[in-house]
Design an enzyme around this catalytic site. Structure first.
Site, PDB file in Angstrom:
ATOM      1  CE1 TYR A   6      -3.519   1.983   0.205  1.00  0.00           C
ATOM      2  CE2 TYR A   6      -3.385   3.551   1.970  1.00  0.00           C
ATOM      3  CZ  TYR A   6      -3.762   3.560   1.181  1.00  0.00           C
ATOM      4  OH  TYR A   6      -4.348   4.907   0.744  1.00  0.00           O
ATOM      5  CE  LYS A  47      -3.284   4.714  -2.407  1.00  0.00           C
ATOM      6  NZ  LYS A  47      -4.423   5.792  -2.954  1.00  0.00           N
TER       7      LYS A  47
END
Ligand SMILES: NC(=O)c1ccc[n+]([C@@H]2O[C@H](COP(=O)([O-])OP(=O)(O)OC[C@H]3O[C@@H](n4cnc5c(N)ncnc54)[C@H](O)[C@@H]3O)[C@@H](O)[C@H]2O)c1
Length: 264
Positions: A159, A163
């Site tokens: 994740y 990002k």
């Protein structure tokens, strides 16, 4: 005083538009005068958001789009132009549930899926819409990153990496398309209260009590606060802003600590 709204005359494609933040952005854009193409892997969720916009006298359609599939991304752009005549604005808010665990525990297929949806999905949606935005004479891209692209979290390399990657990708997008009058920026939300987080923490008060102290402002954020930032970046109010990241995080990334209260 003029009745002109921030996004009058715009046509916005919103990926992950059936989700909490994407849906909030789609509704806010429509309230500001944009026609919205609500894209989501769940057609049901996309259509629900489109219906709620129509119920408020806005313009929207819901479209099933898996951002991991180039053909579906291209089809969404074509449908947007067929329905509303042009594309001026792209928001990428889609994100998959990403696998947790250190690299020894992370399954390669799950890792690849996270990169495909969270990061390559942004590339693909840009790939098939930028030409249309250029043809419309310019516009804006708003990609949703995260405060977790600024700092890491244990076991969340998939994740956090996607990002951070979205932010750098968006800088280069801004460089490539500035000459075509297209601005590109990211938003990095901090902890936002969504139905999912409310399910986890029970109530907004409880969520704030547990998660609030990590932010300078002492609370979690709302979907509407992220949507406001997105409307600003998509509008002419942000006409000289490109290649940047707007942290909508209550000061989470300004403050390195768990709880401000314990350090005062
Ligand atoms: N909620 C937060 O606190 C928070 C904080 C920082 C960043 N973000 C980011 O904001 C964005 C939206 O998050 P959210 O909290 O609204 O989550 P959400 O799960 O409500 O929304 C994500 C949406 O993406 C859709 N989606 C998943 N896979 C897809 C695919 N392959 N193709 C198209 N759509 C797909 C889902 O169906 C869902 O509707 C994400 O990019 C997330 O990383 C959220």
């Amino acid at each position: 005083m003029s009745d002109r709204r921030m996004l009058d005359g715009r046509v916005a494609v919103v990926s992950g538009g059936g989700g909490e933040i994407g849906g909030g952005i789609a509704r806010r854009f429509a309230a500001e005068g944009a026609a919205v193409v609500v894209c989501d892997v769940s057609l049901e969720k996309a259509e629900e958001v489109a219906r709620s916009i129509a119920a408020d006298n806005g313009q929207a359609i819901g479209v099933a789009v898996d951002v991991g599939d180039p053909a579906q991304c291209e089809r969404a752009a074509v449908l947007a132009v067929q329905k509303f005549g042009k594309i001026t604005t792209l928001v990428n808010a889609a994100a998959a549930v990403t696998p947790d665990g250190n690299v020894e525990k992370l399954d390669l297929d799950a890792w690849k899926r996270a990169i495909d949806i969270n990061f390559t999905g942004v590339f693909l949606m840009c790939k098939y819409t930028m030409g249309h935005i250029r043809a419309a004479g310019g516009g804006a891209v708003v990609n949703i990153a995260s405060s977790h692209g600024h700092f890491g979290l244990p076991g969340r390399s998939a994740y956090c990496s996607t990002k951070a990657a979205i932010m750098h990708f968006t800088r280069v997008l801004a460089i490539d398309y500035g000459p075509h009058n297209i601005r590109a920026n990211t938003i990095s939300p901090g902890p936002i209260d969504t139905e999912r987080s409310l399910r986890r923490y029970g109530t907004r008060e409880n969520s704030n009590r547990i998660r609030g102290p990590g932010q300078v402002l002492g609370r979690t954020g709302t979907v509407e606060e992220v949507a406001s930032a997105a409307a600003f970046l998509a509008s002419d109010e942000a006409a000289f802003i490109t290649g940047t990241d707007l942290r909508v995080d209550g000061g989470q990334t300004a403050f390195k600590g768990d709880s401000l209260a314990t350090t005062l």
